[in-house]
Design a protein around this motif. Sequence first.
Motif, PDB file in Angstrom:
ATOM      1  N   VAL A 137       0.656  -1.308  -0.023  1.00 41.41           N
ATOM      2  CA  VAL A 137       0.093   0.166  -0.151  1.00 41.41           C
ATOM      3  C   VAL A 137       0.999   1.261  -0.074  1.00 41.41           C
ATOM      4  O   VAL A 137       0.494   2.091  -0.836  1.00 41.41           O
ATOM      5  N   ALA A 138       1.981   1.260   0.902  1.00 47.07           N
ATOM      6  CA  ALA A 138       2.578   2.400   0.806  1.00 47.07           C
ATOM      7  C   ALA A 138       3.607   2.747  -0.314  1.00 47.07           C
ATOM      8  O   ALA A 138       3.477   3.851  -0.819  1.00 47.07           O
ATOM      9  N   ASP A 139       3.931   1.640  -1.031  1.00 43.83           N
ATOM     10  CA  ASP A 139       4.497   1.669  -2.468  1.00 43.83           C
ATOM     11  C   ASP A 139       3.552   2.458  -3.376  1.00 43.83           C
ATOM     12  O   ASP A 139       3.890   3.177  -4.373  1.00 43.83           O
ATOM     13  N   MET A 140       2.327   1.704  -3.373  1.00 47.09           N
ATOM     14  CA  MET A 140       1.310   2.307  -4.210  1.00 47.09           C
ATOM     15  C   MET A 140       0.787   3.639  -4.011  1.00 47.09           C
ATOM     16  O   MET A 140       0.703   4.289  -5.203  1.00 47.09           O
ATOM     17  N   GLU A 141       0.796   4.052  -3.020  1.00 49.26           N
ATOM     18  CA  GLU A 141       0.390   5.654  -2.661  1.00 49.26           C
ATOM     19  C   GLU A 141       1.709   6.466  -3.030  1.00 49.26           C
ATOM     20  O   GLU A 141       1.429   7.378  -3.673  1.00 49.26           O
ATOM     21  N   ALA A 142       2.992   6.184  -2.804  1.00 50.03           N
ATOM     22  CA  ALA A 142       3.998   6.563  -3.221  1.00 50.03           C
ATOM     23  C   ALA A 142       4.043   6.964  -4.892  1.00 50.03           C
ATOM     24  O   ALA A 142       4.446   7.986  -5.435  1.00 50.03           O
ATOM     25  N   ALA A 143       3.860   5.687  -5.667  1.00 48.39           N
ATOM     26  CA  ALA A 143       3.855   5.781  -7.116  1.00 48.39           C
ATOM     27  C   ALA A 143       2.721   6.758  -7.436  1.00 48.39           C
ATOM     28  O   ALA A 143       2.951   7.572  -8.415  1.00 48.39           O
ATOM     29  N   GLU A 144       1.476   6.555  -6.938  1.00 50.54           N
ATOM     30  CA  GLU A 144       0.524   7.458  -7.188  1.00 50.54           C
ATOM     31  C   GLU A 144       1.018   9.063  -7.015  1.00 50.54           C
ATOM     32  O   GLU A 144       0.412   9.823  -7.841  1.00 50.54           O
ATOM     33  N   LYS A 145       1.377   9.340  -6.007  1.00 49.23           N
ATOM     34  CA  LYS A 145       1.648  10.622  -5.344  1.00 49.23           C
ATOM     35  C   LYS A 145       2.966  11.111  -6.655  1.00 49.23           C
ATOM     36  O   LYS A 145       2.902  12.139  -7.091  1.00 49.23           O
ATOM     37  N   ASP A 146       4.020  10.327  -7.031  1.00 48.25           N
ATOM     38  CA  ASP A 146       4.928  10.563  -8.017  1.00 48.25           C
ATOM     39  C   ASP A 146       4.136  10.895  -9.293  1.00 48.25           C
ATOM     40  O   ASP A 146       4.650  11.832 -10.155  1.00 48.25           O
ATOM     41  N   ALA A 147       3.315  10.002  -9.546  1.00 52.27           N
ATOM     42  CA  ALA A 147       2.500  10.245 -10.944  1.00 52.27           C
ATOM     43  C   ALA A 147       1.848  11.568 -11.047  1.00 52.27           C
ATOM     44  O   ALA A 147       1.788  12.133 -12.092  1.00 52.27           O
ATOM     45  N   LYS A 148       1.092  11.851  -9.826  1.00 54.53           N
ATOM     46  CA  LYS A 148       0.363  13.128  -9.910  1.00 54.53           C
ATOM     47  C   LYS A 148       1.268  14.368  -9.837  1.00 54.53           C
ATOM     48  O   LYS A 148       1.167  15.234 -10.574  1.00 54.53           O
ATOM     49  N   ALA A 149       2.361  14.253  -9.202  1.00 54.14           N
ATOM     50  CA  ALA A 149       3.517  15.474  -9.287  1.00 54.14           C
ATOM     51  C   ALA A 149       3.758  15.498 -10.603  1.00 54.14           C
ATOM     52  O   ALA A 149       4.000  16.561 -11.186  1.00 54.14           O
TER      53      ALA A 149
END
Length: 166
Positions: A137-149
């Motif tokens: 979950v933490a990795d998926m959230e980080a990937a989503e945050k990076d993609a959004k940025a």
Amino acid sequence: MPEDAEKIVPIAGHRKKEAEDTRTLSKKWGKEAIDLGYTVIPSALLRGQARLGIGPNELAVLIHLMDHWWKPEDMPWPSKKTIADRLMVSSKTVQRAIVNLEEAGLLKRKDRYHKTGGRTSNEYDLTPLVTRLKPIVADMEAAEKDAKAKRKAAERPGLKHRRSAS
């Protein structure tokens, strides 16, 4: 959900959200289907299946175990035969999947016995699965945050440069 399963009583502030969620599910699946009960399956489990190293049989068995897990402190204990009948596979296939899930560190089997001493269905502790999902979950959230940025940066490519120049 069996009649003797305890109904979840929502906290006052959550009643509106729960009612809204139930209406949405009823619109998707039909009221009759939802009235029989439903199981919550975290998207992280489905999207992280490969990372957990489990195949389709293991995932199907996990979903059926989750269908029997009503309260966090009361782990499920369906029989292998019940799961096998629902999946239209042999009890041996279910047994292999459970062994694989245990070896993967996603569940713990606990023996259960009748009052007379005879064996009955195992209890399946799913807390190891919950623990293993946390870093996914933490990795998926980080990937989503990076993609959004990255999307935001692509929409306004000169913004960062202009801000640092002022």
